[in-house]
Scaffold this motif. Sequence first.
Motif, PDB file in Angstrom:
ATOM      1  N   SER A 107       0.834  -1.203   0.000  1.00 45.30           N
ATOM      2  CA  SER A 107       0.000   0.000   0.000  1.00 45.30           C
ATOM      3  C   SER A 107       0.870   1.254   0.000  1.00 45.30           C
ATOM      4  O   SER A 107       2.046   1.224   0.384  1.00 45.30           O
ATOM      5  N   ARG A 108       0.264   2.345  -0.371  1.00 48.31           N
ATOM      6  CA  ARG A 108       0.984   3.614  -0.350  1.00 48.31           C
ATOM      7  C   ARG A 108       1.428   3.960   1.067  1.00 48.31           C
ATOM      8  O   ARG A 108       2.480   4.562   1.287  1.00 48.31           O
ATOM      9  N   ARG A 109       0.642   3.565   2.048  1.00 48.75           N
ATOM     10  CA  ARG A 109       0.980   3.817   3.447  1.00 48.75           C
ATOM     11  C   ARG A 109       2.227   3.062   3.878  1.00 48.75           C
ATOM     12  O   ARG A 109       2.938   3.477   4.791  1.00 48.75           O
ATOM     13  N   GLY A 110       2.499   1.921   3.226  1.00 49.70           N
ATOM     14  CA  GLY A 110       3.688   1.154   3.551  1.00 49.70           C
ATOM     15  C   GLY A 110       3.427  -0.261   4.010  1.00 49.70           C
ATOM     16  O   GLY A 110       4.368  -1.035   4.213  1.00 49.70           O
ATOM     17  N   GLN A 111       2.170  -0.644   4.181  1.00 48.59           N
ATOM     18  CA  GLN A 111       1.861  -1.994   4.634  1.00 48.59           C
ATOM     19  C   GLN A 111       2.014  -3.006   3.498  1.00 48.59           C
ATOM     20  O   GLN A 111       1.840  -2.670   2.318  1.00 48.59           O
ATOM     21  N   TYR A 112       2.333  -4.238   3.895  1.00 42.66           N
ATOM     22  CA  TYR A 112       2.408  -5.357   2.944  1.00 42.66           C
ATOM     23  C   TYR A 112       1.299  -6.357   3.279  1.00 42.66           C
ATOM     24  O   TYR A 112       1.053  -6.658   4.447  1.00 42.66           O
ATOM     25  N   PHE A 113       0.666  -6.886   2.241  1.00 39.64           N
ATOM     26  CA  PHE A 113      -0.400  -7.867   2.401  1.00 39.64           C
ATOM     27  C   PHE A 113       0.006  -9.143   1.666  1.00 39.64           C
ATOM     28  O   PHE A 113       0.238  -9.116   0.454  1.00 39.64           O
ATOM     29  N   VAL A 114       0.109 -10.243   2.413  1.00 41.50           N
ATOM     30  CA  VAL A 114       0.545 -11.524   1.860  1.00 41.50           C
ATOM     31  C   VAL A 114      -0.673 -12.433   1.856  1.00 41.50           C
ATOM     32  O   VAL A 114      -1.184 -12.822   2.913  1.00 41.50           O
ATOM     33  N   LEU A 115      -1.121 -12.796   0.643  1.00 41.08           N
ATOM     34  CA  LEU A 115      -2.416 -13.493   0.563  1.00 41.08           C
ATOM     35  C   LEU A 115      -2.631 -14.075  -0.829  1.00 41.08           C
ATOM     36  O   LEU A 115      -1.892 -13.757  -1.761  1.00 41.08           O
ATOM     37  N   PRO A 116      -3.636 -14.917  -0.979  1.00 35.44           N
ATOM     38  CA  PRO A 116      -3.994 -15.383  -2.325  1.00 35.44           C
ATOM     39  C   PRO A 116      -4.692 -14.262  -3.093  1.00 35.44           C
ATOM     40  O   PRO A 116      -5.420 -13.454  -2.501  1.00 35.44           O
ATOM     41  N   ASP A 117      -4.466 -14.243  -4.384  1.00 32.12           N
ATOM     42  CA  ASP A 117      -5.130 -13.242  -5.227  1.00 32.12           C
ATOM     43  C   ASP A 117      -6.517 -13.765  -5.593  1.00 32.12           C
ATOM     44  O   ASP A 117      -6.765 -14.232  -6.703  1.00 32.12           O
ATOM     45  N   ASN A 118      -7.436 -13.671  -4.635  1.00 32.52           N
ATOM     46  CA  ASN A 118      -8.778 -14.222  -4.854  1.00 32.52           C
ATOM     47  C   ASN A 118      -9.900 -13.245  -4.494  1.00 32.52           C
ATOM     48  O   ASN A 118     -11.061 -13.643  -4.404  1.00 32.52           O
TER      49      ASN A 118
END
Length: 295
Positions: A107-118
């Motif tokens: 995200s622009r804020r800096g967070q990372y999201f690790v997940l399936p693209d579903n």
Amino acid sequence: MKLARLLLALLFAATTLHAQQSKQHVVGFMTDFDVKDDAIGICKAVMESIDPGVRVIDITHQATPYDVAEGARFLAGSAPYFPADAVIIVVIDPGVGSARKAIIAHSRRGQYFVLPDNGLLTLMPSKGENRIIAAREITNPAWMIGARLSSTFHGRDIFSPAGAHLARGDDWTTAGPALDVAKLVRIDIPVPTVDSTGLHAQVLGFDGPFGNVILNVPSETFARLGYDIGDSVPVTIDGRSYTIPFEKTFSDVPIASPLFYIDSRGRLALSLNQRNFAEQYKVSPGMAVIIPAKK
């Protein structure tokens, strides 16, 4: 002199440890695995083996199984409360082992999201600092648990190790190729509409074990109908008609009495004071809700 050197050595070690710990990112962890078996413990052990001392905050592990829409709601609702550099791992993955991609979104804020693209990112904002600005597919075996990947436990084999690599500060561009953010999977989550007959909405889900019914209606949308605190609100739920007061909080009505209220996330909701609205009124997710404008 020996004592002075010892003190300096201890101070240096403490400073180094603090610096290493300060580089670690908080990991938010959400799944539909429940806690009845060893799956969550295994995933956390994998994270710990890659990033010793990793700080994991459990969002929930009791999301409704296979319910990507619910996962998207929980993710969008919880992410703003995590630090700007947090890593959030979400494993609600009915397509595990299929052609769906395992990804990292940034995200622009800096967070990372690790997940399936579903579709789990569907409710993340499209504007502002929380919007997704970049994404990569996780294809590098070095970011996984090893060469022998299970076809049914990517929470252990891909998402947990990838999240731990991010938490310890590894360069995410080495995880795999870049993806077009505009092409990430989005699911169709109905939005409320207002027309001449009133507000047309839908039941999103429930508030934990309490049976409060959450509607897909932001407070500002409900406000367009003109109701004030204390008003009686006519409502049709799945074809059944009721009149329910709009109140500020549960105790504004007698025990076992119903009420409309604005929940802590700013959405219109229904409750039965100290009772279970969903059970008593036989409400389930997806039911249609109609509220006319105030006369």
